[in-house]
Each structure stands twice: as structure tokens, then as C-alpha cells.
Write a protein that holds these residues in place. Structure first.
Motif, PDB file in Angstrom:
ATOM      1  N   ALA A   1       0.818  -1.113  -0.131  1.00 43.58           N
ATOM      2  CA  ALA A   1       0.006  -0.041   0.058  1.00 43.58           C
ATOM      3  C   ALA A   1       0.828   1.257   0.041  1.00 43.58           C
ATOM      4  N   THR A   2       2.008   1.076   0.867  1.00 41.95           N
ATOM      5  CA  THR A   2       2.767   2.284   0.805  1.00 41.95           C
ATOM      6  C   THR A   2       3.388   2.673  -0.464  1.00 41.95           C
ATOM      7  N   ALA A   3       4.044   1.391  -1.033  1.00 47.39           N
ATOM      8  CA  ALA A   3       4.717   1.616  -2.477  1.00 47.39           C
ATOM      9  C   ALA A   3       3.805   2.022  -3.685  1.00 47.39           C
ATOM     10  N   SER A   4       2.620   1.509  -3.437  1.00 46.86           N
ATOM     11  CA  SER A   4       1.732   1.774  -4.633  1.00 46.86           C
ATOM     12  C   SER A   4       0.971   2.929  -4.504  1.00 46.86           C
ATOM     13  N   GLY A   5       0.700   3.492  -3.132  1.00 46.15           N
ATOM     14  CA  GLY A   5      -0.125   4.571  -2.922  1.00 46.15           C
ATOM     15  C   GLY A   5      -1.638   4.328  -3.012  1.00 46.15           C
ATOM     16  N   GLN A   6      -1.889   2.939  -2.952  1.00 46.76           N
ATOM     17  CA  GLN A   6      -3.231   2.372  -2.966  1.00 46.76           C
ATOM     18  C   GLN A   6      -3.918   2.462  -1.709  1.00 46.76           C
TER      19      GLN A   6
END
Length: 293
Positions: A148-153
Motif C-alpha cells: 500500500a505504501t509503495a503503490s499509493g493505493q
């Protein structure tokens, strides 16, 4: 006999009233465990208390400051854990025996035999089961949180939170369903760590309520005990007194800190034995009533 969660929850208090000598002998075993710990780790325990005192005096401890305390704690646990597990198995079997076989009260219901070995084995098996059940969901939570942190979702964080809550609920469910394993092993004298599932089927909520009541009662006893302990600790210095004996020999440690050690051992032995009865006896009573029913 029908099962009543409320009635079973207070079995520990009935046990202490019915068998006060047994509870006193359990307290004595706790004192013996403390003395054995002191004999094995006396100087290291003094060093640990000294390190803790130094940390408390620091405004902002650094990671390297915590490393020494962590190493001392790890050494203490690794040294004392096998003895502590053995004593716990003896006492857990004794509490179950006191509820399920109340006439055999010799030696405070304590024995050293196959029952205790089976209880120890079941305890270790359940520890592994709960460790896996607790670890796996939160590893997944960490992975999903990282994605979630890496993808911004942001919606993945909701998935992570829900998964974490589901993991906690799953562990609680497992704890309740396997909560009768020790009394079952003692009563039926066989190694059956998972037979508790059949006995607790359809009884999750009453057993959970019983467990909550017994834990709250044990906490209240601990709180009241701490009020009694406070003036004794102020008079003797408590275990914090050991901080002044860093680097001292065992003889010097015993000579200088004997009052604090004796007071700590006796008071904590009594409180521990009371809490043991209050927390463990309800599950043996539940096993007895469910089996009879």
C-alpha cells in the motif's frame, strides 16, 4: 451437572477456600523457583537491575543503551525458562487435579509423573500453534501495508486493518476452543492437545465470558496485592535494591539484600498462587461440567 459459565468463573475462589493448604504449598513452590532463579542468575540479576536503573535516569536512551538490557533479559529468560516451564506444568496439573480429583490432596495435589509430562507437552504444542496463528496474519498485514505504501493505493490499508482484526479474532477463537486441553489431559491421562475442540463446540461465547471474568478477577487480586506490597517494598527496597550490588559475589548479594529478596519471594509467591487458582480452576470446572453434561 449442567455447565454454567458464571459459576465456573468463580471456581478459583471456591478452591482457595476449600484447599488453603494446597494454595500455600503452591506459593512455596513459587518461592523455591525464585530461589533457584537467584542461585542461577544472582549476579546477572543485580547487573540487570543496575542497567534498568541507569536507563531510568536517562532523558532519552539510545538503541545501544537498550542493547545491554536486552542481552541480560535474554540470558535470564534462556536460563530460567526450562525450570519455569517445568514448575508451570506441575502447578497447572495440580490445579486441574484439585478441581477434578479433590480427594487426592496430598502434597497440595502436586505430582511429578506422566500427567505433568503430558501437560508440558501440550503446553509446548499449543505455544507453537498460537505463535503461528499470531504471526501469519501480521506478516500478511506487513506485506499488504508495504504494498500500500509503495503503490499509493489507500484501500489496501483498509484490507490490512481488517486482516489484522480478523487475525486477533482468530487467535481469541483458537484460545477459547483449546482452553480445556490441560484439564482434559489430566482427567483422561492421555496426550490429546486438540480434543478440546469437540468439548467446546457450541460453547464459545459462554467460555469466553468465563475467561474474561476469571482474568478480571485475577487482575483485581493483583491490584489489591500491589497495594499490600507497596509498604513492604518501601521498607525493604524491593528488587531495585539489587542494583546496588552490581559486581558483588553471591554471598555479598545474599547478605545485603536478604530482607528484600525474602519479602519479594513470599509476597509474590502468595499472589502468584492465588492468581493461578483464580485463572486456571475455571477451565477445569468447565471441563468437569461439560463432560458430565
Amino acid at each position: 451437572m449442567s455447565f454454567s459459565a458464571t459459576d465456573s468463573a468463580f471456581e478459583g475462589f471456591r478452591l482457595t477456600r476449600r484447599a488453603p493448604v494446597a494454595v500455600g504449598l503452591w506459593a512455596l513452590l513459587y518461592v523455591v523457583l525464585m530461589l533457584a532463579t537467584l542461585g542461577l542468575m544472582g549476579p546477572s540479576l543485580a547487573s540487570l537491575m543496575a542497567e534498568v536503573a541507569r536507563l531510568e535516569g536517562m532523558a532519552s536512551p539510545q538503541p545501544e543503551d537498550l542493547q545491554g538490557v536486552g542481552m541480560l533479559y535474554a540470558t535470564l529468560i534462556a536460563t530460567v525458562l526450562p525450570l519455569s516451564l517445568a514448575v508451570t506444568a506441575v502447578l497447572a496439573a495440580a490445579v486441574a487435579r484439585a478441581v477434578l480429583q479433590p480427594t487426592g490432596s496430598a502434597f497440595g495435589y502436586m505430582r511429578v509423573g506422566m500427567d505433568e509430562l503430558r501437560v508440558l507437552g501440550v503446553t509446548l504444542v499449543l505455544f507453537v500453534v498460537f505463535a503461528i496463528a499470531w504471526t501469519l496474519p501480521f506478516v500478511l498485514v506487513g506485506v499488504i501495508g508495504g504494498v500500500a505504501t509503495a503503490s499509493g493505493q489507500g484501500w489496501l490499508w483498509l484490507v490490512a486493518v481488517l486482516l489484522g482484526l480478523a487475525g486477533v479474532a482468530g487467535v481469541i477463537w483458537l484460545l477459547v476452543r483449546l482452553s480445556l486441553a490441560v484439564p482434559l489431559v489430566v482427567a483422561e491421562r492421555r496426550f490429546a492437545p486438540f480434543d478440546s475442540f469437540a468439548l467446546t463446540k457450541g460453547r464459545f461465547w459462554p467460555l469466553l465470558g468465563m475467561a474474561v471474568i476469571s482474568v478480571v478477577m485475577a487482575m483485581i487480586v493483583g491490584l489489591l496485592g500491589s497495594i499490600v506490597v507497596m509498604p513492604v517494598t518501601l521498607m525493604t527496597g524491593g528488587l531495585e535494591r539489587l542494583a546496588g550490588f552490581e559486581g558483588a559475589s553471591m554471598a555479598e548479594l545474599l547478605q545485603g539484600a536478604a530482607p528484600a529478596l525474602i519479602a519479594f519471594g513470599v509476597i509474590n509467591g502468595v499472589l502468584s498462587s492465588l492468581q493461578l487458582a483464580i485463572m486456571y480452576a475455571p477451565f477445569s470446572a468447565a471441563y468437569r461440567d461439560l463432560k458430565a453434561g
